[in-house]
Design a protein around this motif. Sequence first.
Motif, PDB file in Angstrom:
ATOM      1  N   ALA A  34      13.079   0.168  13.803  1.00 12.50           N
ATOM      2  CA  ALA A  34      12.252   0.854  12.814  1.00 12.50           C
ATOM      3  C   ALA A  34      13.115   1.214  11.620  1.00 12.50           C
ATOM      4  O   ALA A  34      14.191   1.771  11.773  1.00 12.50           O
ATOM      5  N   ASP A  35      12.644   0.879  10.468  1.00 13.17           N
ATOM      6  CA  ASP A  35      13.304   1.230   9.219  1.00 13.17           C
ATOM      7  C   ASP A  35      12.648   2.510   8.714  1.00 13.17           C
ATOM      8  O   ASP A  35      11.461   2.510   8.368  1.00 13.17           O
ATOM      9  N   ASN A  36      13.394   3.599   8.687  1.00 15.19           N
ATOM     10  CA  ASN A  36      12.814   4.886   8.307  1.00 15.19           C
ATOM     11  C   ASN A  36      12.400   4.958   6.847  1.00 15.19           C
ATOM     12  O   ASN A  36      11.822   5.955   6.428  1.00 15.19           O
ATOM     13  N   ARG A  37      12.656   3.919   6.077  1.00 15.76           N
ATOM     14  CA  ARG A  37      12.145   3.871   4.708  1.00 15.76           C
ATOM     15  C   ARG A  37      10.692   3.418   4.675  1.00 15.76           C
ATOM     16  O   ARG A  37      10.023   3.546   3.669  1.00 15.76           O
ATOM     17  N   VAL A  65      20.926   9.690   5.559  1.00 13.20           N
ATOM     18  CA  VAL A  65      21.868   9.032   4.645  1.00 13.20           C
ATOM     19  C   VAL A  65      22.282  10.075   3.614  1.00 13.20           C
ATOM     20  O   VAL A  65      21.631  11.102   3.457  1.00 13.20           O
ATOM     21  N   GLY A  66      23.359   9.806   2.933  1.00 19.63           N
ATOM     22  CA  GLY A  66      23.821  10.728   1.908  1.00 19.63           C
ATOM     23  C   GLY A  66      24.189   9.990   0.642  1.00 19.63           C
ATOM     24  O   GLY A  66      24.394   8.785   0.641  1.00 19.63           O
ATOM     25  N   SER A  67      24.262  10.730  -0.424  1.00 26.11           N
ATOM     26  CA  SER A  67      24.679  10.182  -1.708  1.00 26.11           C
ATOM     27  C   SER A  67      25.732  11.128  -2.282  1.00 26.11           C
ATOM     28  O   SER A  67      25.492  12.327  -2.398  1.00 26.11           O
ATOM     29  N   PHE A  68      26.876  10.575  -2.590  1.00 30.69           N
ATOM     30  CA  PHE A  68      27.977  11.390  -3.077  1.00 30.69           C
ATOM     31  C   PHE A  68      28.519  10.804  -4.365  1.00 30.69           C
ATOM     32  O   PHE A  68      28.641   9.591  -4.498  1.00 30.69           O
ATOM     33  N   GLY A  69      28.829  11.662  -5.285  1.00 27.07           N
ATOM     34  CA  GLY A  69      29.378  11.217  -6.555  1.00 27.07           C
ATOM     35  C   GLY A  69      29.165  12.285  -7.600  1.00 27.07           C
ATOM     36  O   GLY A  69      28.589  13.344  -7.334  1.00 27.07           O
ATOM     37  N   ASP A  80      16.808   8.222  -4.074  1.00 30.74           N
ATOM     38  CA  ASP A  80      15.506   7.853  -3.514  1.00 30.74           C
ATOM     39  C   ASP A  80      15.610   7.560  -2.021  1.00 30.74           C
ATOM     40  O   ASP A  80      14.763   7.996  -1.232  1.00 30.74           O
ATOM     41  N   ALA A  81      16.639   6.826  -1.611  1.00 32.13           N
ATOM     42  CA  ALA A  81      16.834   6.525  -0.184  1.00 32.13           C
ATOM     43  C   ALA A  81      17.058   7.802   0.614  1.00 32.13           C
ATOM     44  O   ALA A  81      16.508   7.975   1.711  1.00 32.13           O
ATOM     45  N   MET A  82      17.852   8.716   0.069  1.00 30.46           N
ATOM     46  CA  MET A  82      18.130   9.968   0.755  1.00 30.46           C
ATOM     47  C   MET A  82      16.845  10.778   0.934  1.00 30.46           C
ATOM     48  O   MET A  82      16.570  11.293   2.029  1.00 30.46           O
ATOM     49  N   LEU A  83      16.044  10.903  -0.103  1.00 31.30           N
ATOM     50  CA  LEU A  83      14.800  11.657   0.001  1.00 31.30           C
ATOM     51  C   LEU A  83      13.816  10.983   0.957  1.00 31.30           C
ATOM     52  O   LEU A  83      13.126  11.657   1.728  1.00 31.30           O
ATOM     53  N   THR A  84      13.774   9.675   0.928  1.00 37.60           N
ATOM     54  CA  THR A  84      12.867   8.940   1.810  1.00 37.60           C
ATOM     55  C   THR A  84      13.279   9.081   3.269  1.00 37.60           C
ATOM     56  O   THR A  84      12.450   9.390   4.131  1.00 37.60           O
ATOM     57  N   ILE A  85      14.544   8.881   3.559  1.00 38.77           N
ATOM     58  CA  ILE A  85      15.007   8.902   4.950  1.00 38.77           C
ATOM     59  C   ILE A  85      15.222  10.320   5.456  1.00 38.77           C
ATOM     60  O   ILE A  85      14.825  10.663   6.569  1.00 38.77           O
TER      61      ILE A  85
END
Length: 165
Positions: A34-37, A65-69, A80-85
């Motif tokens: 299952a793809d949580n997206r 997932v996380g987004s760093f920077g 978007d991926a972080m909010l979706t997952i």
Amino acid sequence: MADGAKVAFTYANSRDRAEAVAAATGGAAHPIRADNRREQDIEAAVAATTDRFGGLDILVNNAAVGSFGPTTDPKMDEIDAMLTIDVRSVIVAIREALAHLGEGRRIINIGSPADGPLAPAMLGVMATDQYGTAAEVAAFVSYLTGPEAAYITGSSLNIDGGFTA
């Protein structure tokens, strides 16, 4: 599984690794791709679980997932991926599970940063000098889903080596 639980778990990409995890449990765990997206994948995973086991007692959300920077240059596809997952998929899974969860059933949401890019930096600010093991987290989840924890509800409990202390 040591407590007799039948477990279905989802994976997005690594079928071989998921099947190896299931095999290591002696068949007590069942992998579901299952793809949580994708909302329909989450819906199908809950349906497959209830079909296989005849119901649902516990939902554990652990995909993240996380987004760093730098905040001056956010990568919007990562956001978007972080909010979706991390947010939307949790809501979808809970919505789907609620149709099958009866009295005394549990929903547990977990986040685990041990494999993330900030893991070494986080380890440096924890009260302990190690991450918890999968067995330690599983034991905590087992406790939370057992009768001894029936009065615990709506709480944030940390098993984080003192990171939030």
